[in-house]
Design a protein around this motif. Structure first.
Motif, PDB file in Angstrom:
ATOM      1  N   VAL A 182      -5.613  -0.810   0.876  1.00 50.80           N
ATOM      2  CA  VAL A 182      -5.207  -2.094   0.300  1.00 50.80           C
ATOM      3  C   VAL A 182      -5.738  -2.191  -1.126  1.00 50.80           C
ATOM      4  O   VAL A 182      -5.025  -2.579  -2.058  1.00 50.80           O
ATOM      5  N   LEU A 183      -6.975  -1.798  -1.282  1.00 54.22           N
ATOM      6  CA  LEU A 183      -7.595  -1.912  -2.607  1.00 54.22           C
ATOM      7  C   LEU A 183      -6.883  -1.016  -3.615  1.00 54.22           C
ATOM      8  O   LEU A 183      -6.696  -1.390  -4.765  1.00 54.22           O
ATOM      9  N   GLN A 184      -6.491   0.183  -3.149  1.00 49.69           N
ATOM     10  CA  GLN A 184      -5.815   1.075  -4.090  1.00 49.69           C
ATOM     11  C   GLN A 184      -4.497   0.464  -4.554  1.00 49.69           C
ATOM     12  O   GLN A 184      -4.151   0.528  -5.725  1.00 49.69           O
ATOM     13  N   ALA A 185      -3.800  -0.144  -3.598  1.00 53.95           N
ATOM     14  CA  ALA A 185      -2.520  -0.758  -3.953  1.00 53.95           C
ATOM     15  C   ALA A 185      -2.733  -1.890  -4.957  1.00 53.95           C
ATOM     16  O   ALA A 185      -1.881  -2.148  -5.802  1.00 53.95           O
ATOM     17  N   LEU A 186      -3.875  -2.557  -4.839  1.00 54.26           N
ATOM     18  CA  LEU A 186      -4.101  -3.718  -5.711  1.00 54.26           C
ATOM     19  C   LEU A 186      -4.692  -3.341  -7.054  1.00 54.26           C
ATOM     20  O   LEU A 186      -4.848  -4.186  -7.929  1.00 54.26           O
ATOM     21  N   GLU A 187      -5.058  -2.074  -7.201  1.00 54.52           N
ATOM     22  CA  GLU A 187      -5.708  -1.627  -8.443  1.00 54.52           C
ATOM     23  C   GLU A 187      -5.000  -2.157  -9.693  1.00 54.52           C
ATOM     24  O   GLU A 187      -5.613  -2.775 -10.546  1.00 54.52           O
ATOM     25  N   PRO A 188      -3.662  -1.938  -9.812  1.00 51.68           N
ATOM     26  CA  PRO A 188      -2.998  -2.388 -11.051  1.00 51.68           C
ATOM     27  C   PRO A 188      -3.139  -3.896 -11.255  1.00 51.68           C
ATOM     28  O   PRO A 188      -3.309  -4.351 -12.385  1.00 51.68           O
ATOM     29  N   HIS A 189      -3.077  -4.683 -10.167  1.00 51.18           N
ATOM     30  CA  HIS A 189      -3.138  -6.146 -10.322  1.00 51.18           C
ATOM     31  C   HIS A 189      -4.483  -6.559 -10.890  1.00 51.18           C
ATOM     32  O   HIS A 189      -4.569  -7.378 -11.812  1.00 51.18           O
ATOM     33  N   ILE A 190      -5.542  -5.966 -10.296  1.00 51.25           N
ATOM     34  CA  ILE A 190      -6.876  -6.387 -10.747  1.00 51.25           C
ATOM     35  C   ILE A 190      -7.105  -5.891 -12.178  1.00 51.25           C
ATOM     36  O   ILE A 190      -7.678  -6.595 -13.009  1.00 51.25           O
ATOM     37  N   SER A 191      -6.604  -4.684 -12.478  1.00 48.29           N
ATOM     38  CA  SER A 191      -6.750  -4.183 -13.847  1.00 48.29           C
ATOM     39  C   SER A 191      -6.052  -5.127 -14.820  1.00 48.29           C
ATOM     40  O   SER A 191      -6.539  -5.360 -15.930  1.00 48.29           O
TER      41      SER A 191
END
Length: 1781
Positions: A182-191
């Motif tokens: 889940v975190l990997q998928a969200l990487e771009p959003h948080i970046s």
């Protein structure tokens, strides 16, 4: 409105959870957001526009672990302050106390934050700007952001909800991996969010608005869409899974509303919260759950705000909740921290963080990755809690302190077990179990570190100290650690499993109890804070009382048990000390009653006795760990929080309790009461006799420490610091950093350094700095501090040293150093005793402590021990006597009242041992004579046999049984009285006496009473002891009889230092001073000439032991003598065998110059020890080390060394190195001329040449083979590889890898060869030619296969294999014999050139070579010559003919193929070696000289050609016409400069030739001035006609032409001309052979210059920033150490580079460690650092991060070792690198 609705619909579609799954959709969604935010503008220009409105004055840069940051203590307000490198370098911190550090957990830059650091330290960018300068943000710029961002953040939360599944709920999925996904998928959003925060203040405030606005959250959360509802359900499940709702809260539909409203409301506040969480924990199944006792928390209802603990009201709160649930993903943490520069956000976030605090810690406890998570938590909390203003606000508004203490309690509650201390069955006390993961892995540290952090703020600490309820809870918490990790002494067999839990216990007490205590103490410094101290002391005593009750403690500690952990005692002690020292409180008002004091002293005293037992090896069966505990207890980081408070508490108890009671308690606790008898034999029921002596020493030493230590009894902070420093320096010289580390002054601990306490100024007052020096063995010293002479003289304090030593040997070390000082300054010879040091004055509150010195019990003990010493009873040592005298002296120094001279009346209470001494004062008791003593002795003792002397009964003085063990009973009686007085209950009656438990098994002999006649007083015993120590009768003579002055000036320096006799004299003098009576009595005693001490009747058994002792002593002395002799031999051997540097002209081992009249050279074999000549059958050989070397190739023709590049602009190009130039030259020759001829025209070996060196020892080759065999079978790990032929010389242990056979030489022959002949030049030329023709015919012996020739072949193979193939193959046709030919004579060239380099590049020094006896060139020549003669030179091509004959016409056929190299293009030194090596050996001196003369003509011609090319055309014309330059010529060339040029051109050849002649024919090299070098060498080589006067000398006078000069020069030049006609463009002209010595790169002064450039530099190969960057100090190449990224065929980059750059030798500077590493072949070693701090210390791994500066001497040594190829010999710690560096 409509537009907003459409926008919302669009966003809902773009950001639907489905988009999170695929990468495509996600990036599309982000593209939409960017586009919308920018309102159609390009994104980049939007970013620029927003940045323009950045009002932020804070840096706030967030970094993660391993980032390099700075901390400046001078500018910091909070100890946690840190700066990023950019802000640090732009601020002004010159002269500040700063250091660089690698971040452990991550952090953020505080530049611009006035709460954390002083404004003076801000950098240029963040000097406070007023907000008026920044224009306000236009409304329309950010309007879209305000609309889009809530939706974006909500969708992020949706993803987080969707992705989370409670561990254990979905059985088939391992949940941790899912979370990662889940975190990997969200990487771009948080970046994306992170990028937004970096846009500056304007965007941050929009984000803050969105994150904290409760309305947004409400609107979006109550969305109607079904998937919203589903995600909301997941959110509630997650909350419930976290144990944050009640257990009975069913998630039914009816409950739905209530759950939404108060999903996490917790009734009754935190108390229940803790217990509820507690319940969910109990199912761990960890051992003994049933037995554990929960500690009830006071359940007063907390204020309402805590009721809705986790009701999330805004995005920020839920975002944090998920961050915690997902165990703090790095990206999220960075985003949350990046927002901190926004003030509103900071406050909101801090409150949210506190609100979730309990939940965070609960998650942490369950986490599998607790280390990573702890770091991330602290990364956040340190940013929030370091700010005092913020911490105060949260404490007031959110009950931060309550939450922290409660959470701490909750954490520890999960690992409590029942305490086994004292009363195992009925104990009600619970302690933490140190074996649990929570303690073992230090999981609690984030919590504790936050707690310590907020307590460092005065306002917060005050709140804590005022809140009684909190203090009670805190004491409750501390009591969990009281008595943890209990040790029970193993009496029978050795413990099976040594647990290492004690680390955890000591760490826990230090971090969880002591550090918060120091934090609180730092706020109790002034009178106004008295109330706080009273509070702490009060609740501490209550907790102690509860603890004594809980463990059922009455009066005796259980034997054979000890715990080192008494935090409650230590809290009490430290606050008492503070109260008296700083707050002027009355000590008695804080002390409890007598009974409590008696109880308080028991456990600390037990620890002191146990320390002594452990050091006496009574606990050996408990394993090594018990020693570890005893050491940790006194170790520098712990002593201030452990042993110091314990001793202080004992001092307080001693000053308030009955002294007789206290003293007898001490001796009983140390189990030596039975030893204190006048009888010569005794029975000890509780101690084996072998332990008696050390326990008695322990007891006396403890008393001395107790009575003379003043750390908390009146010393000022400065005095304490000075005493600590002196003690540490006396043990050993120390480096600055180790001193800082050893003196962990509590004030230094918290980073609060009072102004008076300047470490540096104190250090310079007591110590001298010893600059770092080199030892010739190459071991490098650090800069050390050593005590000044006056410190040894006046301040050396053995008591402090004993208190502070971890290892007993340190005390000895201090005494040895003290002795050495006294001997050196001539103050004392012989064996001095520890000096007696005057103490600082006692603080009036502790005056009572001195009563101990004036109590009868102590006097009886002292008297008894003196008597026993005098009578030589067993088990007494000099140490015991020393301590006894120390105590007497302390008593005399501190005698209360100058007593009146009349004997005071025998008043006072009658006691049962009054028969000993009349009063309590030591001064009067010293002169009291004791006539008879009644003792209890075993029936077997010698005393029983004697009849009691007549008239005993009439003597009143023996009426009582005067013996100390009656005291024990009395002590009990006293304790009982007190207890009975205080308690009326009957059940508290006397416990049965525990002494019986310990009585020794087996039948004990009956004790009977005997009466001894003594007739001594303490004074008379002292005088007799003086006689005994001196070994003479009447040695003591009262000094005042001669000189009354002595009594007035009693501080006579002659009494300061000395042995036991001096101590006795000093004491008698002080006694005489104190009372006239004593003076009189001393005189009387001395008048009675004391009869000699009667020789003891020694029983045969005792005699045996005495003899044994004596024999042992003698054996010991013999051994010492032998060892000393051995050491001196070894030393002298090392001097002769190992001097790497000293130019030693000692020719004892120089094989070349054996005496003329011996017929053959004789060799000693260092293995079989036989000596004899080397023969064909059994050749001897030299131990040699062959190594490939590229040192010569690094010579450049500039005298300035190249600098190491430290910026992008600087680069190093290798074109001008010697190796590059020669390689280019060979390539050019090969292009135009015939290959075989090219390969004889130059030398190779500048890179990868083989260097041969020897230690000078010889061995038989067959002996060597068997030696290698034995090494192969030896299983011991060696530092070298036997399979590669490596070994160490059997005699001097020098590293070697081959044996060079010695040619069976005949010295007579040799001397004949040297005699001068008068043959003409022409004849000689002819002879040389004929000798060369005989090439094919060898001396008969070698043609047949002998052992010698086999060995010569094998060593030649070794030499070939030493270097890589690429350094031996230069021919165009691979494998051609010319290659080998070239390689072989180049080996000779390499060794000659290197020897020249070692001599400094010239032969001005003359003499035998520095490696005189190490030179193996002679032997090497024979080996090379034998192999060279296997290749015949075709007589047509023999260069000799071209040099000595005029060839009529060129042969026609040649023109078709490539021509030969013209003679003038050939390298003369190479020709010399070819000529000599192809002549039959041994060579005659006359032939050698002839060859040189011929070659010199060629060289001189080359010089003229080179010169004429250098001249201008005009010059050449004048020359042709007049034969000389005109005087008025414009050119720079005058006859003198021409002569100089020609000489410089010829010198290198002359040097090489002279060296060669020296090695082949012996003879000294003359020394000379630099400007005479040419003449002297020419003379030495026989080039100069002997009649020549050097005054008007020119180079041309050396010429001696074999044929007419003009003709042969024309012939040589015609070759050039014909070549130049064909290839007019080529400039192949003769190069000048002028090279400077090889140097390493020049390094910058300051290490930071290197570090800042290289530690972020990317590697040129893999273009990543390497984890371990390194740089080559030879050529400046940047490499990745151990980097797998740059690996080629299993070789890592450093190893590969060492082969390419140094032919197997690499010198690398490791950027992150400041250390230099050497790679040599397949081994490597850490060499050390050439950068030192201002105190002359290395900083390996940059742990301290202080500024480092180059140490030129060290760098010179490194360069020296590189050039002289001695790395292998000087550095000892080599290891294999397996190509992994």
């Amino acid at each position: 409105r409509q537009a907003a609705g459409e926008l919302r619909a669009l966003l809902e579609r773009a950001l639907s959870p489905a988009a999170a799954a695929g990468g495509e959709a996600a990036s599309e969604a982000l593209a939409w957001c960017r586009c919308l935010l920018a309102g159609g503008e390009p994104w980049d220009s939007f970013v620029q526009a927003v940045r323009a409105y950045d009002p932020a004055t804070l840096c706030g840069l967030v970094w993660t672990a391993n980032f390099v940051a700075y901390r400046c203590r001078t500018c910091g307000i909070s100890p946690c302050m840190s700066l990023c490198a950019e802000c640090f370098h732009q601020g002004d911190h010159a002269g500040h106390d700063y250091n660089m550090f690698r971040s452990q957990a991550g952090g953020a830059c505080d530049c611009g934050d006035g709460n954390v650091m002083r404004e003076a330290g801000f950098c240029k960018r963040h000097r406070i700007k007023s907000s008026s300068e920044v224009p306000s943000v236009p409304k329309d710029l950010l309007i879209m952001s305000e609309l889009v961002l809530p939706q974006f953040i909500f969708s992020l939360i949706q993803y987080l909800r969707e992705g989370y599944s409670e561990p254990g709920m979905v059985p088939d999925l391992p949940s941790e991996k899912d979370l990662q996904k889940v975190l990997q998928a969200l990487e771009p959003h948080i970046s994306f969010l992170e990028d937004l925060t970096k846009m500056g203040g304007a965007m941050r405030s929009v984000l803050t608005q969105v994150l904290t606005n409760q309305q947004f959250y409400k609107d979006l959360s109550s969305g109607e869409l079904t998937f919203y509802f589903k995600s909301h359900e997941k959110y509630l499940v997650a909350l419930k899974g976290s144990g944050l709702t009640f257990p009975e809260d069913k998630l039914g539909c009816g409950m739905q509303e209530q759950a939404v409203g108060a999903s996490a409301s917790i009734v009754q506040g935190l108390c229940n919260f803790v217990l509820i969480i507690g319940c969910s924990e109990d199912q761990d199944g960890s051992q003994g759950v049933g037995k554990r006792k929960r500690v009830k928390l006071s359940s007063t209802t907390k204020d309402q705000s805590i009721m809705d603990v986790l009701k999330h009201k805004c995005f920020l709160e839920e975002l944090l909740f998920w961050t915690i649930k997902y165990e703090f993903p790095q990206k999220m943490v960075t985003f949350l921290l990046n927002m901190l520069p926004d003030q509103d956000y900071k406050i909101a976030f801090t409150k949210t963080f506190v609100q979730h605090y309990a939940f965070i810690m609960k998650t942490l406890k369950k986490s599998h990755e607790s280390d990573t998570m702890s770091n991330r938590i602290v990364h956040i909390s340190v940013q929030l809690f370091s700010n005092e203003e913020l911490a105060r606000q949260v404490t007031e508004e959110c009950q931060l302190l309550d939450i922290m203490v409660t959470v701490l309690l909750y954490m520890m509650e999960s690992c409590l077990i029942k305490s086994e201390l004292q009363d195992e069955e009925n104990s009600l006390h619970v302690v933490v179990n140190c074996g649990e993961a929570l303690l073992k892995n230090n999981t609690y540290w984030p919590l504790v570190s936050d707690f310590i952090n907020i307590l460092s703020h005065q306002s917060v600490a005050k709140k804590f100290l005022e809140d009684h309820r909190l203090l009670v809870t805190w004491m409750n918490f501390v009591s969990f650690f009281q008595g943890m990790n209990l040790n029970k002494r193993e009496l029978n067999e050795h413990v099976e499993f040594e647990s290492q839990t004690y680390y955890a216990a000591f760490a826990a007490e230090l971090e969880a109890c002591a550090q918060p205590m120091w934090g609180l103490l730092s706020h109790c410094k002034v009178r106004e804070t008295q109330e706080y101290t009273r509070n702490v002391v009060r609740y501490c005593l209550e907790a102690l009382q509860d603890w004594f009750d809980a463990i059922n403690f009455v009066d005796e500690p259980t034997p054979n048990q000890v715990t080192f952990h008494l935090p409650l005692h230590r809290y009490y002690a430290m606050f008492l000390s503070k109260a008296v020292k700083c707050q002027e409180l009355d000590l008695d008002s804080l002390l409890p009653d007598q009974e409590m004091l008696m109880k308080l002293m028991v456990h600390p005293l037990q620890i002191q006795a146990s320390l002594s037992e452990i050091h006496s090896n009574m606990w050996v069966r408990n394993g090594l760990q018990i020693k570890g505990q005893a050491m940790t207890y006194v170790q520098s980081h712990f002593c201030n929080s452990m042993i110091d408070p314990d001793i202080y508490l004992l001092q307080v108890c001693a000053s308030r309790l009955d002294p007789d009671y206290f003293i007898s308690s001490v001796f009983e606790r140390f189990k030596v009461v039975d030893l204190l008898t006048m009888a010569s034999q005794h029975q000890n029921t509780v101690l084996d006799s072998e332990h008696e002596r050390s326990m008695l020493e322990g007891a006396l030493t403890f008393l001395v420490i107790l009575l003379s230590l003043r750390l908390h009894l009146g010393m000022t902070d400065d005095e304490i610091l000075r005493a600590e420093m002196v003690a540490q320096l006396c043990m050993n010289d120390r480096t600055h950093s180790s001193l800082l580390d050893l003196i962990s002054f509590p004030c230094l601990l918290i980073g609060i350094i009072p102004g008076s306490l300047s470490f540096e100024s104190m250090l310079s007052a007591v110590a001298d700095f010893k600059a770092p020096v080199f030892e010739p063995g190459g071991s490098m010293q650090q800069g050390m501090y050593t005590p000044k002479a006056e410190v040894w003289d006046k301040e050396f304090d053995p008591v402090m040293v004993i208190l502070r030593t971890v290892y007993r040997r340190d005390v000895q070390s201090a005494m040895d150093r003290y002795t050495a000082f006294l001997k050196q300054s001539g103050k004392c010879h012989g064996n001095p005793w520890p000096p007696y040091k005057k103490r600082t004055l006692l603080h009036p509150s502790y005056k009572g402590l001195m009563k101990l010195l004036h109590c009868k019990t102590l006097h009886i003990v002292l008297f008894t021990l003196l008597y026993k010493m005098l009578m030589d009873h067993q088990n007494l040592s000099e140490h015991v006597l020393c301590m006894v005298l120390y105590l007497i002296e302390l008593g005399l120094e501190n005698s209360s009242e100058q007593e009146s001279d009349e004997e005071d009346s025998m008043g006072g209470q009658e006691r049962c041992h009054d028969s000993w001494f009349p009063g309590n004062n030591l001064v009067s008791n010293m002169r009291h004579f004791i006539n008879y003593v009644r003792v209890r002795v075993p029936e077997t003792a010698p005393e029983v046999k004697r009849e009691p002397p007549a008239g005993t009964s009439s003597d009143g003085s023996n009426s009582g049984t005067a013996q100390v063990f009656s005291l024990v009973a009395e002590r009990r009686k006293k304790f009982q009285e007190i207890i009975n007085r205080n308690t009326t209950e009957a059940n508290q009656a006397v416990r049965p006496k525990t002494t019986m438990k310990w009585s020794a098994p087996g039948a004990t002999p009956q004790l009977t009473t005997a009466i001894l006649e003594i007739k001594e007083s303490i004074l008379s015993l002292l005088v007799k002891l003086h006689h005994k120590l001196s070994g003479k009768q009447n040695s003591y003579y009262p000094p005042w009889l001669d000189d009354m002055e002595v009594l007035i000036h009693c501080d006579n320096p002659k009494y300061l230092h000395g042995d036991g006799m001096t101590a006795v004299e000093r004491i008698l003098l002080k006694a005489a001073l104190q009372s006239r009576l004593n003076k009189r009595i001393i005189e009387e005693i001395c008048r009675k000439v004391t009869p000699p001490v009667p020789p003891k009747k020694i029983s045969p058994a005792e005699k045996k032991t005495l003899d044994k002792e004596e024999r042992r002593q003698k054996a010991r002395e013999r051994q010492q003598k032998l060892l000393a002799e051995f050491a001196s031999r070894q030393k002298s051997f090392m001097e002769t065998a190992m001097d790497v540097e000293s130019p030693d002209t000692d020719t004892a081992m120089e094989i070349a110059t054996a005496d003329q009249h011996v017929s053959e050279a004789v060799y000693d074999c260092v293995i079989c020890g036989q000596s004899g000549p080397s023969t064909e059958e059994r050749p001897a050989g030299l131990v040699v080390l062959l190594q490939a070397s590229s040192v010569l190739g690094q010579c450049r023709n500039t005298p300035e060394p190249k600098k190491l590049p430290t910026s992008e602009k600087e680069q190093i190009y290798p074109w001008d190195t010697c190796a590059a130039v020669y390689e280019a030259r060979l390539a050019t020759l090969q292009h135009f001329f015939k290959d075989s001829s090219c390969l004889q025209s130059v030398s190779i070996g500048w890179e990868g040449g083989v260097y041969v060196q020897t230690c000078g020892h010889t061995l038989h080759i067959d002996c060597h083979k068997s030696y290698m065999e034995s090494l192969r079978n030896d299983q011991v790990l060696q530092g070298f590889s036997v399979d590669k032929g490596e070994f160490t010389c059997p005699l001097c242990r020098q590293f070697a890898n081959s044996v060079l056979p010695c040619y069976p030489g005949n010295n007579v022959e040799r001397s004949l060869w040297q005699c001068h002949s008068n043959k003409s030049m022409q004849d000689l030329v002819k002879e040389v030619e004929e000798l060369q023709e005989q090439l094919g015919t060898f001396p008969v012996s070698i043609s047949s296969e002998t052992n010698l020739s086999k060995e010569m072949e094998s060593v030649m193979k070794d030499i070939k294999n030493t270097t890589q193939k690429k350094y031996t193959d230069y021919s165009k046709s691979p494998g051609s014999p010319d290659n080998d030919f070239l390689f072989m004579y180049s080996v000779a060239r390499t060794n000659l050139e290197l020897e020249l380099v070692h001599r400094g590049g010239n032969l001005c020094l003359g003499g035998a070579s520095t490696a005189g006896k190490r030179s193996c060139l002679h032997q090497l020549f024979h080996v090379l010559a034998m192999h060279m003669r296997l290749y015949s030179i075709d007589s047509a091509y023999n260069p000799w003919k071209k040099l000595t004959q005029l060839i009529q016409s060129p042969i026609l056929g040649i023109s078709a193929e490539q021509p030969e190299v013209p003679v003038l293009y050939r390298d003369v030194s190479s020709l010399l070696l070819i000529q000599i090596l192809t002549m039959p050996q041994p060579l005659r001196k006359e032939h050698f000289t002839c060859i040189i003369k011929v070659l010199f003509t060629l060289l001189y011609t080359q010089a003229l050609v080179a010169l004429s090319v250098k001249c201008s055309a005009e010059d050449r014309m004048t020359w042709v016409n007049t034969g000389a330059l005109k005087k008025d010529s414009s050119s720079a060339w005058c006859p003198h400069s021409i002569e100089t040029y020609l000489r410089q051109f010829c010198l290198p050849f002359l040097r090489i030739t002279s060296l060669l002649q020296h090695h082949l024919f012996g003879g000294e090299l003359p020394s000379c001035q630099e400007d005479e070098e040419f003449t002297v060498l020419a003379n030495c080589l026989g080039l100069l006609p002997s009649f020549f006067q050097s005054s008007h000398f020119s180079g041309a006078s050396c010429l001696d032409w074999p044929v007419s000069a003009f003709d042969i020069i024309s012939q040589w030049c015609s070759e050039l001309v014909s070549f130049a006609d064909k290839h007019p463009t080529q400039i192949l002209l003769i190069q000048e052979p002028k090279w400077d010595l090889p140097r390493l790169l020049q390094l910058p002064e300051n290490y930071n210059t290197i570090f800042q450039y290289y530690h972020r530099k990317s590697c040129s190969v893999c273009s990543k920033v390497p984890k371990d960057p390194a740089v080559c100090l030879v050529c400046g190449t940047f490499v990745c150490l151990k980097g797998l990224c740059c690996k080629q065929q299993s070789y890592c980059e450093c190893v590969l580079h060492s082969q390419n750059c140094g032919a197997g030798t690499g010198i690398f500077l490791l950027i992150n460690a400041s250390v230099i590493i050497i790679i040599r072949g397949h081994r490597f070693c850490l060499w050390g650092s050439v950068y030192l701090d201002v105190h002359g210390e290395e900083d390996r791994d940059l742990r301290r991060g202080k500024p480092l500066y180059i140490c030129k001497e060290r760098y010179k040594v490194l360069e020296q070792q590189w050039v002289s190829h001695t790395f292998d010999h000087i550095n000892k710690r080599w290891g294999p690198h397996y190509n992994g560096l």
